[in-house]
Design a protein around this motif. Sequence first.
Motif, mmCIF file in Angstrom:
data_model
loop_
_atom_site.group_PDB
_atom_site.id
_atom_site.type_symbol
_atom_site.label_atom_id
_atom_site.label_comp_id
_atom_site.label_asym_id
_atom_site.label_seq_id
_atom_site.Cartn_x
_atom_site.Cartn_y
_atom_site.Cartn_z
ATOM 1 N N SER A 71 46.543 73.837 50.555
ATOM 2 C CA SER A 71 45.680 73.683 49.467
ATOM 3 C C SER A 71 44.391 74.686 49.625
ATOM 4 C CB SER A 71 45.167 72.286 48.956
ATOM 5 O OG SER A 71 46.315 71.481 49.058
ATOM 6 N N HIS A 125 56.777 72.174 45.385
ATOM 7 C CA HIS A 125 56.137 71.835 43.954
ATOM 8 C C HIS A 125 54.759 71.932 43.941
ATOM 9 C CE1 HIS A 125 60.135 71.247 41.982
ATOM 10 N NE2 HIS A 125 60.794 70.325 42.976
ATOM 11 N N LEU A 126 54.209 71.441 44.869
ATOM 12 C CA LEU A 126 52.683 71.729 45.041
ATOM 13 C C LEU A 126 52.334 72.987 44.803
ATOM 14 C CD1 LEU A 126 50.098 69.842 45.277
ATOM 15 C CD2 LEU A 126 50.227 70.447 47.975
ATOM 16 N N THR A 127 52.894 73.806 45.703
ATOM 17 C CA THR A 127 52.335 75.179 45.944
ATOM 18 C C THR A 127 52.714 75.685 44.257
ATOM 19 O OG1 THR A 127 53.097 75.288 48.059
ATOM 20 C CG2 THR A 127 52.849 77.395 46.846
ATOM 21 N N ARG A 128 53.882 75.469 43.673
ATOM 22 C CA ARG A 128 54.088 75.961 42.452
ATOM 23 C C ARG A 128 52.997 75.533 41.296
ATOM 24 N NH1 ARG A 128 56.730 80.310 40.565
ATOM 25 N NH2 ARG A 128 57.740 78.973 38.871
ATOM 26 N N THR A 129 52.613 74.229 41.384
ATOM 27 C CA THR A 129 51.704 73.676 40.470
ATOM 28 C C THR A 129 50.164 74.350 41.176
ATOM 29 O OG1 THR A 129 52.697 71.378 40.786
ATOM 30 C CG2 THR A 129 50.242 71.322 40.237
ATOM 31 N N PHE A 130 49.920 74.704 42.085
ATOM 32 C CA PHE A 130 48.359 75.477 42.341
ATOM 33 C C PHE A 130 48.875 76.997 41.824
ATOM 34 C CE2 PHE A 130 47.462 72.814 46.254
ATOM 35 C CZ PHE A 130 46.729 71.880 45.344
ATOM 36 N N ASP A 131 49.920 77.566 41.961
ATOM 37 C CA ASP A 131 50.189 78.837 41.363
ATOM 38 C C ASP A 131 51.487 79.012 40.791
ATOM 39 O OD1 ASP A 131 50.152 81.514 41.202
ATOM 40 O OD2 ASP A 131 50.069 82.216 43.076
ATOM 41 N N SER A 132 51.617 78.881 39.479
ATOM 42 C CA SER A 132 52.842 79.044 38.753
ATOM 43 C C SER A 132 53.188 80.822 38.764
ATOM 44 C CB SER A 132 52.727 78.495 37.571
ATOM 45 O OG SER A 132 51.655 79.009 36.647
#
Length: 596
Positions: free
Chosen positions: A382, A424-431
């Motif tokens: 993160s 999904h966490l990574t996609r949440t931080f950076d879409s």
Amino acid sequence: MADTAYPRPQLVREHWQSLNGQWKFTFDNNKQYKHPSDTIQWSHDIQVPFPPESQASGIGDRGFHRACWYQREFSIKPEGGRILLHFGAVDYHAKVWVDGHKVAEHEGGHSSFRADITTALGQDERHTLTVYVEDDPHDLSKPRGKQDWQPEPHSIWYPRTTGIWQTVWLERVPHTYIDRLRWTPHFDGFEIECESFVAGDLEDNLSVEVKIRSGSKMLADDTYQIIGGEAHRKIALSDPGIDDSRNELLWSPEHPTLLDAEVTLRHKDQVLDKVRSYTALRSVTINRDRFMLNGRPYHLKLVLDQGYWPETLLASPSDEALRRDVELAKAMGFNGVRKHQKIEDPRYLYWADRLGLLVWEEMPSAYRFTPLAINRMVREWSEVIERDYSHPCIIVWVPFNESWGVPNLTSMQAHRNAVEALYHLTRTFDSTRPVIGNDGWEASATDLLGIHDYDGDPERIKARYASGVSTQELFDRRRPGGRILTLDGYPHRGQPIILTEFGGITYAKKAEPGVSNVWGYSLADSDQDFLDSYRRLLEVVNETPMFSGFCYTQFADTFQEANGLLTADRTPKLPLEQISDATRNHKPHAKKQYGI
């Protein structure tokens, strides 16, 4: 690293001071010291930011050490405002004191941290900075990347890195200051999103003025109110419409156009803070089975880069060395690198931004699956994404590699959950960027399907991925390396397929000090043999329609792995023009003869 290289290139201020150079140092294997006030027996001097395992540090001790201490004095005048102390990276758990006052504690060997040390300084000009670091060399539940847990480097693992390994520096800021900026390009609307975050003494009537230029041409000059310490705005640029004019503003490896930015913080009409930054207009997307850059299919030609140097290990020898690595990758015909198991120094990302080189950023792996390991990985990953989000060169995030740290993906749901959660966490931080949940094999949640295949026979590679082979046959029956390419319940859904590791041709052209047994995947015994093998393999991979790109192993020899296109000191094993022609599958005229 040279003191003139500003450590945080996307938020630059005039007043800063490097603390690199000579520090006092000692190992503390028994953890006998608890506080700087203890009578610490300093056994060495060390050159920061080089780790004690490296020769450049002046120590060169690669034994097992669980803890160590650093100390140095520094001077700074009490001229008002705040003083921030920054650490580029400290491996692994750091505690920091200034004049005996604890000012920071941070866990994570690859992410940056800082402390506001203003109150610890008082009105004196001379101060003492002390750092304690714990880094258990046998702990496989912490993200450690390629750092070996055995006494000597073996197979694909390398010497350990303990303690400080990136720049330490001081920065003077106002009482109310610009804390960070976040830039997001929106290609479809020809917009740049600017998010400004303010810290310190917040008050009413704060605003930020944002100026964006392309060369000498002003593109935007706008002012926004700060509300709750933040301002979020999309800045619409004038869209030229036709591609020829658009391309003058778009960033790509071929045309790395950066947009210079100046951000000024004001309280009413009073200027409080001013910083320089940059951004770029570009997009990275997926369209069916193709990777897209700026709305057009783009064939990725990447090289795997471990980011080690013989004398400095994970730390870079200098800012010029980082620039040279970017230049060499481009000179060898590649348009990008996959930074493997390392979070690179922001100065490397700066040169990739400036010179035009795509970067895949990959989280260093832990090697045990435990709740502690996943917690550590989530926290550090993160921090990494937040720090590096605004670099236009970064086009893909990769939280896991080859099921390292999640070894039972085929049988244990908890391991699958970890990969899917990080995806999904990574996609949440950076879409805005694609994410590969687990690169190499055993894929589940992923935007790209990466395959690792070190078969050294170009004809077998050609047959395995030929146009007549269906993807169902590839994933159901033909399993490179004996691994399942996609997990049950996650069939290939048309994502782009990229050969993200292959080659690894070993050619030990130069004996490396301290390396007795070289390691690799196939063998070449002469310049001509190496060139012929590389050329045949790259011709097949370039001409395979199934692939949207590739990543060759590897950029430079790394300790016992002698499978680089360059030696460990970055000397090309073949003329760069020959390597580039083979990388790009450029077929020379029949009469042209290559001299080795």
